[in-house]
Scaffold this active site. Structure first.
Site, mmCIF file in Angstrom:
data_model
loop_
_atom_site.group_PDB
_atom_site.id
_atom_site.type_symbol
_atom_site.label_atom_id
_atom_site.label_comp_id
_atom_site.label_asym_id
_atom_site.label_seq_id
_atom_site.Cartn_x
_atom_site.Cartn_y
_atom_site.Cartn_z
ATOM 1 N N ASN A 77 -7.793 1.149 -3.743
ATOM 2 C CA ASN A 77 -8.294 1.083 -2.373
ATOM 3 C C ASN A 77 -9.818 1.005 -2.282
ATOM 4 O OD1 ASN A 77 -8.797 3.860 -2.632
ATOM 5 N ND2 ASN A 77 -6.874 4.414 -1.628
ATOM 6 N N GLY B 57 0.825 -1.196 0.000
ATOM 7 C CA GLY B 57 0.000 0.000 0.000
ATOM 8 C C GLY B 57 0.861 1.247 0.000
ATOM 9 N N ASP C 16 -7.456 10.259 -1.045
ATOM 10 C CA ASP C 16 -6.603 9.461 -1.938
ATOM 11 C C ASP C 16 -7.380 8.278 -2.520
ATOM 12 O OD1 ASP C 16 -4.216 8.859 -3.264
ATOM 13 O OD2 ASP C 16 -3.494 7.586 -1.644
#
Length: 298
Positions: free
Chosen positions: A132, A13, A127
Site C-alpha cells: 500500500n 486489497g 497496516d
C-alpha cells in the site's frame, strides 16, 4: 457509479477488489476500491462513513488522494487518485539489481513526510506494507489506505481469505496492547526501509508467535530495562526464550552508520522512545536527500 467505466482489475486489497477506472465525465483515470463489509445485510456502518469522509480532508503530496466516497445500496466505493505501481512490485522487479540508495533515501523521506502529516492530524495507518505504498514515474511515493483500519478494522483475513501479513506489525500490537500510538506506523516503515536495503523482508513471520520470535532473535528479547511495562502486556510470557541483540551491521550490512542509527531508532522496542516521523525527517541520514526518478517497467 454510472459515471465510471471500469478499465481493468488492478488488484485485491484488504477490503475488496481494486479497479482502474475512467471518469466518463472528465476522462480522469482513478483507482476504484469496492469495500466489502461483513455487514452486507445491515448496510455500511455510519461510523465507517464518518471516518472515511474525514479522510477526504487529508491533502498531502505523499498521501494517495481520496477523491470521492460513493455509497449505494449496501456497497461502498472509494475513488482514489491512480498511481502506476506499488512498492512491492517495484522491489520484486528490482530484486537482482536492488533499489539505488539515493532512491531508497528519497522514498523513505517522502513516506516520513506523509506520516508526519497524518500523525499531526491524529490519523494512524496501522497496516503499512509495501503493497500500500504507491509510486509513479516521476519519483513520488505515496501512502495508500490511510485511516481505513480505523473505519473498518484490520481483519485477520482479507475478503478472499488471504492472511493479512504480520511482517510489518509492531511488537506492542503483537503483545496484545489495546491502546497504541503513531509509533506503530514508524515500526512498519522501519521494516520496509530495511527490506528496500537488503532486498528481503526483515521479519517474515508466519504466525503471531513466529513474528514475535523473529523480532526477538534480531533485536534481543525485550525486558523491563529496554521496554518498561513489557512484562505486564496481555500476551507477554515469562517463558519467552531470552535472545541477545544482534549487531545492526550484520542485520542491514549495506547501510552506513547514519542509516543504521535511523533504523535502530525506528525499531526501538519502547513505543514512547521510538523516533517520531517529524524527528526522523531531521536525521543526518537525510542531509544529502535528492529526488531521483525510478526505472519503472510498467
Amino acid at each position: 457509479m454510472e459515471n465510471f467505466q471500469k478499465v481493468e482489475k488492478i488488484g485485491e486489497g484488504t477490503y475488496g477488489v481494486v479497479y482502474k477506472a475512467r471518469n466518463k465525465l472528465t476522462g480522469e483515470v482513478v483507482a476504484l476500491k469496492k469495500i466489502r463489509l461483513d455487514t452486507e445485510t445491515e448496510g455500511v456502518p455510519s461510523t465507517a462513513i464518518r471516518e472515511i469522509s474525514l479522510l477526504k480532508e487529508l491533502n498531502h503530496p505523499n498521501i494517495v488522494k481520496l477523491l470521492d466516497v460513493i455509497h449505494t445500496e449496501n456497497k461502498l466505493y472509494l475513488v482514489f487518485e491512480f498511481l502506476h505501481q506499488d512498492l512491492k512490485k517495484f522491489m520484486d522487479a528490482s530484486a537482482l539489481t536492488g533499489i539505488p540508495l539515493p532512491l531508497i533515501k528519497s522514498y523513505l523521506f517522502q513516506l516520513l513526510q506523509g506520516l508526519a502529516f497524518c500523525h499531526s492530524h491524529r490519523v494512524l495507518h496501522r497496516d503499512l506494507k509495501p503493497q500500500n505504498l504507491l509510486i509513479n514515474t516521476e519519483g513520488a511515493i505515496k501512502l495508500a489506505d490511510f485511516g481505513l483500519a480505523r473505519a473498518f478494522g484490520v481483519p485477520v483475513r482479507t475478503y478472499t481469505h488471504e492472511v493479512v501479513t504480520l511482517w510489518y506489525r509492531a511488537p506492542e500490537i503483537l503483545l496484545g496492547c489495546k491502546y497504541y500510538s503513531t509509533a506503530v506506523d514508524i515500526w512498519s516503515l522501519g521494516c520496509i526501509f530495511a527490506e528496500m536495503v537488503t532486498r528481503r523482508a526483515l521479519f517474515p513471520g508466519d504466525s503471531e508467535i513466529d513474528q514475535l520470535f523473529r523480532i526477538f532473535r534480531t533485536l534481543g528479547t525485550p525486558d523491563e530495562v529496554v521496554w518498561p511495562g513489557v512484562t505486564s502486556m496481555p500476551d507477554y510470557k515469562p517463558s519467552f526464550p531470552k535472545w541477545a541483540r544482534q549487531d545492526f551491521s550484520k542485520v542491514v550490512p549495506p547501510l552506513d552508520e547514519d542509516g543504521r542509527s535511523l533504523l535502530s531508532q525506528m525499531l526501538h522496542y519502547d513505543p514512547n522512545k521510538r523516533i517520531s516521523a517529524k524527528a526522523a525527517l531531521a536525521h543526518p541520514f537525510f542531509q544529502d536527500v535528492t529526488k531521483p526518478v525510478p526505472h519503472l517497467r510498467l
